[in-house]
Design an enzyme around this catalytic site. Structure first.
Site, mmCIF file in Angstrom:
data_model
loop_
_atom_site.group_PDB
_atom_site.id
_atom_site.type_symbol
_atom_site.label_atom_id
_atom_site.label_comp_id
_atom_site.label_asym_id
_atom_site.label_seq_id
_atom_site.Cartn_x
_atom_site.Cartn_y
_atom_site.Cartn_z
ATOM 1 N N ASN A 164 -52.960 11.062 -49.240
ATOM 2 C CA ASN A 164 -52.462 10.599 -50.447
ATOM 3 C C ASN A 164 -51.901 12.106 -51.259
ATOM 4 O OD1 ASN A 164 -54.948 11.849 -50.491
ATOM 5 N ND2 ASN A 164 -55.644 10.830 -52.199
ATOM 6 N N LYS A 187 -55.308 19.712 -39.888
ATOM 7 C CA LYS A 187 -54.790 18.470 -39.159
ATOM 8 C C LYS A 187 -54.473 17.431 -40.565
ATOM 9 C CE LYS A 187 -56.826 14.745 -38.100
ATOM 10 N NZ LYS A 187 -55.825 13.706 -38.577
ATOM 11 N N GLY A 239 -61.115 12.933 -47.611
ATOM 12 C CA GLY A 239 -60.910 11.588 -47.081
ATOM 13 C C GLY A 239 -61.891 10.363 -47.346
ATOM 14 N N SER A 240 -62.120 9.308 -46.485
ATOM 15 C CA SER A 240 -63.166 8.521 -47.059
ATOM 16 C C SER A 240 -64.515 8.650 -46.719
ATOM 17 C CB SER A 240 -62.532 7.060 -46.384
ATOM 18 O OG SER A 240 -62.825 7.477 -44.957
ATOM 19 N N VAL A 241 -65.398 8.074 -47.284
ATOM 20 C CA VAL A 241 -66.778 8.436 -47.328
ATOM 21 C C VAL A 241 -67.271 8.251 -45.764
ATOM 22 C CG1 VAL A 241 -69.193 7.853 -48.129
ATOM 23 C CG2 VAL A 241 -67.333 7.884 -49.755
ATOM 24 N N PRO A 242 -66.835 7.049 -45.214
ATOM 25 C CA PRO A 242 -67.493 6.826 -43.777
ATOM 26 C C PRO A 242 -67.033 7.913 -42.589
ATOM 27 C CG PRO A 242 -66.428 4.793 -44.796
ATOM 28 C CD PRO A 242 -66.253 5.883 -45.719
ATOM 29 N N THR A 243 -65.713 8.586 -42.971
ATOM 30 C CA THR A 243 -65.236 9.560 -42.095
ATOM 31 C C THR A 243 -65.881 10.789 -42.551
ATOM 32 O OG1 THR A 243 -62.960 8.471 -41.763
ATOM 33 C CG2 THR A 243 -63.054 10.529 -41.312
ATOM 34 N N GLU A 261 -64.422 16.477 -49.691
ATOM 35 C CA GLU A 261 -64.085 15.738 -50.796
ATOM 36 C C GLU A 261 -63.819 14.173 -50.354
ATOM 37 O OE1 GLU A 261 -63.839 16.986 -53.698
ATOM 38 O OE2 GLU A 261 -63.818 19.255 -53.296
ATOM 39 N N CYS A 295 -58.593 9.802 -55.244
ATOM 40 C CA CYS A 295 -59.793 9.874 -54.983
ATOM 41 C C CYS A 295 -60.535 9.643 -56.234
ATOM 42 C CB CYS A 295 -60.458 10.906 -54.186
ATOM 43 S SG CYS A 295 -59.869 12.476 -54.561
ATOM 44 N N GLU A 398 -64.233 0.970 -53.549
ATOM 45 C CA GLU A 398 -62.937 1.892 -53.825
ATOM 46 C C GLU A 398 -61.582 1.239 -53.114
ATOM 47 O OE1 GLU A 398 -62.454 5.661 -51.500
ATOM 48 O OE2 GLU A 398 -61.590 6.473 -53.340
ATOM 49 N N GLU A 475 -63.465 22.444 -54.484
ATOM 50 C CA GLU A 475 -62.349 23.146 -54.235
ATOM 51 C C GLU A 475 -61.710 23.740 -55.560
ATOM 52 O OE1 GLU A 475 -60.064 19.565 -51.988
ATOM 53 O OE2 GLU A 475 -60.365 20.931 -50.220
HETATM 54 N N1 LIG Z 1 -61.112 9.201 -51.499
HETATM 55 C C1 LIG Z 1 -59.963 9.643 -50.937
HETATM 56 O O1 LIG Z 1 -59.572 10.603 -51.059
HETATM 57 C C2 LIG Z 1 -59.338 8.976 -49.595
HETATM 58 C C3 LIG Z 1 -59.767 7.768 -49.284
HETATM 59 N N2 LIG Z 1 -59.508 7.149 -48.436
HETATM 60 C C4 LIG Z 1 -59.929 5.456 -48.301
HETATM 61 O O2 LIG Z 1 -60.086 5.559 -46.695
HETATM 62 C C5 LIG Z 1 -59.266 4.488 -46.343
HETATM 63 C C6 LIG Z 1 -58.923 4.914 -44.837
HETATM 64 O O3 LIG Z 1 -57.810 5.742 -44.939
HETATM 65 P P1 LIG Z 1 -57.978 6.874 -43.693
HETATM 66 O O4 LIG Z 1 -56.555 7.456 -43.653
HETATM 67 O O5 LIG Z 1 -57.978 6.090 -42.391
HETATM 68 O O6 LIG Z 1 -59.056 7.848 -44.161
HETATM 69 P P2 LIG Z 1 -60.073 8.731 -42.977
HETATM 70 O O7 LIG Z 1 -60.890 9.136 -44.349
HETATM 71 O O8 LIG Z 1 -60.441 7.962 -42.072
HETATM 72 O O9 LIG Z 1 -58.877 9.847 -42.754
HETATM 73 C C7 LIG Z 1 -58.804 11.035 -43.521
HETATM 74 C C8 LIG Z 1 -58.627 12.172 -42.395
HETATM 75 O O10 LIG Z 1 -59.682 12.215 -41.246
HETATM 76 C C9 LIG Z 1 -59.219 11.932 -40.145
HETATM 77 N N3 LIG Z 1 -60.135 11.288 -39.100
HETATM 78 C C10 LIG Z 1 -60.467 10.152 -39.412
HETATM 79 N N4 LIG Z 1 -61.389 9.906 -38.552
HETATM 80 C C11 LIG Z 1 -62.025 11.138 -37.937
HETATM 81 C C12 LIG Z 1 -62.925 11.661 -37.060
HETATM 82 N N5 LIG Z 1 -63.935 10.825 -36.522
HETATM 83 N N6 LIG Z 1 -63.335 12.776 -36.764
HETATM 84 C C13 LIG Z 1 -62.329 13.730 -37.346
HETATM 85 N N7 LIG Z 1 -61.049 13.541 -38.577
HETATM 86 C C14 LIG Z 1 -60.982 12.132 -38.502
HETATM 87 C C15 LIG Z 1 -57.923 11.307 -40.340
HETATM 88 O O11 LIG Z 1 -56.957 11.343 -38.947
HETATM 89 C C16 LIG Z 1 -57.190 11.761 -41.528
HETATM 90 O O12 LIG Z 1 -56.485 13.114 -41.195
HETATM 91 C C17 LIG Z 1 -58.062 4.205 -47.299
HETATM 92 O O13 LIG Z 1 -57.765 2.682 -47.109
HETATM 93 C C18 LIG Z 1 -58.819 4.563 -48.590
HETATM 94 O O14 LIG Z 1 -59.442 3.399 -49.144
HETATM 95 C C19 LIG Z 1 -58.149 7.624 -47.816
HETATM 96 C C20 LIG Z 1 -57.657 8.763 -47.906
HETATM 97 C C21 LIG Z 1 -58.313 9.595 -48.930
HETATM 98 C C1 LIG Z 2 -54.335 15.800 -58.899
HETATM 99 N N1 LIG Z 2 -55.020 14.464 -58.944
HETATM 100 C C2 LIG Z 2 -56.165 14.991 -59.721
HETATM 101 C C3 LIG Z 2 -54.104 13.713 -59.288
HETATM 102 C C4 LIG Z 2 -55.622 14.327 -57.669
HETATM 103 C C5 LIG Z 2 -56.321 15.325 -56.801
HETATM 104 C C6 LIG Z 2 -57.389 14.767 -56.003
HETATM 105 C C7 LIG Z 2 -56.804 14.176 -54.707
HETATM 106 O O1 LIG Z 2 -56.552 14.778 -53.613
HETATM 107 O O2 LIG Z 2 -56.988 12.773 -54.899
#
Ligand SMILES: NC(=O)C1=CN([C@@H]2O[C@H](COP(=O)(O)OP(=O)(O)OC[C@H]3O[C@@H](n4cnc5c(N)ncnc54)[C@H](O)[C@@H]3O)[C@@H](O)[C@H]2O)C=CC1
Ligand SMILES: C[N+](C)(C)CCCC(=O)O
Length: 501
Positions: A164, A187, A239-243, A261, A295, A398, A475
């Site tokens: 994002n 990465k 990234g996401s909570v499960p990851t 985060e 997020c 979310e 951060e």
């Molecule tokens: N809260 C936040 O900031 C974010 C939330 N999300 C949510 O998560 C959902 C899934 O999106 P993803 O991009 O698949 O998020 P993700 O959390 O799975 O991926 C984030 C990063 O972690 C890496 N990753 C994934 N699985 C991993 C593992 N087992 N070991 C090490 N690295 C790993 C990915 O390649 C990516 O670089 C989205 O649809 C969204 O709802 C996604 C991105 C940011």
């Molecule tokens: C800059 N802001 C607040 C819009 C987002 C920063 C946090 C994020 O990486 O999602």
């Protein structure tokens, strides 16, 4: 015609990715045969395929980062700061280019992409300043003896980014890491692989040693190789909570610290004494930045029942006026969602909300821009849901898209209880003119990043991060130094050894 989006921009992104050789240190030989993938969220086509880095590539990157660490960690803070300030200057100089490539990378509007580039630059400037102030403590002990502490770096740190804020996340992670004397292997998300590579190029041009900040491409396999690598000292993840849970589990095997985060389902509370125009503006800032893919978004908007009708009217009017389409045009305020599956997931949440009884005030539909080049892009109209209740899926989960859920409340106690009824606790906001109430409410909200009379403002001088399942560590801000260093205590005897034996 009327569109700035063109093959030139796709080519530019590709070209920049192909410039990879020579800027990732030990990885340059790999980069020669890694054609980078660009999912085109903007226009809905795939440009080329990405080949994930395997064990050999990850080992090469970590080896190179270890070599850089031995040099970099021995520099004075002032010397590291000089390189970082030069990197910040280069980012400023290339602001427009980086922003345009970020648009192609991610799909967000150029106006927002520019602000992301600025945030990255400011973060590097800020931590360059911090690098010059790192110091330990001196403690006087009996008999002239003394002790001192040294604040030392951890070693090779790993950064794993979400899609994002691709460029901004790479800077928010690398700046404190390298300010403290660490090196970093980063990465990016495989969905947005390009702009982190530009940051590597910039650090390298600014005089960073080879391997100080290198980029490996790939998804979860590559990420897990990095987390398990025995020479890696720390993992910082967005990234996401499960990851995030998986990352913590993997890091725990090597007793490595993590910064996490993660996601949010943050509350934004609007009291009846507020300035309504400002509250509506705040609610839009809390929900629609980066196509709602943020997020910290305040997606549960609690409005005091006495002002609900005028609030809804104004929020719907402004939401309908949001200009969607070609993200490279200055007037566009909402671009494309990051991928087709993600767009479908977000639209699915709107369908589910309707089934559960929420009322769609506006939006929530796929959107086809007028420009035929963009007709296959992943656009949707921003959505406001009214009549939401605490148990609805749209209020619990979310969504990570442009979907605002509006709930009404009557009393302060009631809204605090409901706002805190979540396993997540990243951010929270309150709009009121009552100064005492503002601080009282914030004190009682379970969230790490809080806002009074605004939302989603993240100056790099202050910590950002979550309570509860939204994360660990922070951060930005001074405190982040503690998450990228370790303390060495040194006790110095000035007399004789008073041995018990
Ligand atoms: N809260 C936040 O900031 C974010 C939330 N999300 C949510 O998560 C959902 C899934 O999106 P993803 O991009 O698949 O998020 P993700 O959390 O799975 O991926 C984030 C990063 O972690 C890496 N990753 C994934 N699985 C991993 C593992 N087992 N070991 C090490 N690295 C790993 C990915 O390649 C990516 O670089 C989205 O649809 C969204 O709802 C996604 C991105 C940011
Ligand atoms: C800059 N802001 C607040 C819009 C987002 C920063 C946090 C994020 O990486 O999602």
């Amino acid at each position: 015609r009327g569109s700035k989006f063109s093959v030139r921009h796709l080519k530019m992104a590709l070209l920049s990715s192909l410039r990879t050789p020579g800027l990732c240190g030990a990885l340059s030989h790999l980069a020669m045969h890694i054609p980078l993938n660009l999912y085109k969220c903007v226009a809905g086509r795939v440009l080329c395929q990405l080949q994930a880095c395997g064990a050999a590539d990850v080992n090469a990157a970590v080896r190179s980062a270890s070599a850089a660490f031995t040099v970099w960690s021995k520099l004075a803070g002032m010397e590291r700061a000089r390189v970082m300030l030069e990197a910040a200057r280069l980012i400023g100089k290339r602001r427009e280019e980086i922003a345009e490539i970020e648009v192609v990378n991610n799909g967000k509007s150029i106006t927002e992409a520019r602000l992301d580039v600025d945030s990255a630059r400011l973060c590097i400037e800020y931590f360059a300043g911090q690098a010059t102030t790192l110091s330990g403590q001196h403690v006087q002990l009996p008999g002239g003896s003394f002790a001192y502490t040294r604040r030392e770096p951890l070693g090779v740190c790993v950064g794993i980014g979400a899609w994002n804020y691709p460029f901004q996340i790479a800077a928010w992670k690398s700046a404190p890491a390298i300010a403290c004397g660490n090196s970093m292997v980063f990465k990016p998300s495989p969905v947005t692989p390009v702009t982190a590579v530009l940051l590597a190029e910039i650090y390298s041009q600014a005089g960073a040693p080879e391997g100080l900040f290198s980029v490996v491409q790939g998804g979860q396999e590559t990420g897990s190789l990095l987390c398990h690598h025995p020479s890696v000292a720390k993992v910082s993840f967005t990234g996401s909570v499960p990851t995030g849970k998986k990352i913590m589990e993997m890091a725990s095997r090597g007793v490595k610290p993590v910064t996490l985060e993660l996601g949010g389902k943050s509350p934004l509370i609007i009291f009846e004494d507020t300035d309504l125009e400002n509250a509506v503006r705040g609610a839009l800032m809390a929900n629609f930045l980066s196509q709602g893919q943020v997020c910290s978004n305040g997606t549960r908007v609690f409005v005091q029942s006495s002002i609900l009708p005028p609030f809804l009217k104004e929020v719907a009017r402004r939401t309908k006026a949001i200009q969607i389409g070609d993200p490279l045009l200055d007037e566009t305020r909402m671009g494309a969602l990051v991928s087709k599956p993600h767009l479908e997931k977000v639209l699915g949440y709107v369908t589910q909300a309707k089934k559960e009884g929420a009322r769609v005030l506006c939006g929530g539909e796929p959107f086809i821009p007028a420009d035929p080049k963009l007709k296959d892009g992943y656009y949707m109209t921003p959505c406001v849901l009214d009549g939401c209740t605490d148990d609805m899926t749209c209020v619990r989960e979310e969504i990570f898209g442009p979907v605002m859920s509006v709930l009404s409340f009557d009393t302060e106690d009631e809204v605090l209880r409901r706002a805190n009824d979540s396993a997540l606790g990243l951010a929270a906001g309150v709009f009121t003119k009552d100064v005492k109430r503002a601080h009282r409410v914030i004190e009682n909200l379970q969230a790490g990043s809080c806002f009074i009379n605004n939302y989603n403002i993240t100056p790099v001088e202050v910590p950002f991060g979550g309570y509860k399942a939204s994360g660990i560590g922070r951060e930005n801000g001074q405190v982040t130094i503690e998450f990228y260093t370790q303390l060495k205590t040194v006790v110095v005897e000035m007399g004789d050894v008073d041995s018990l034996f």
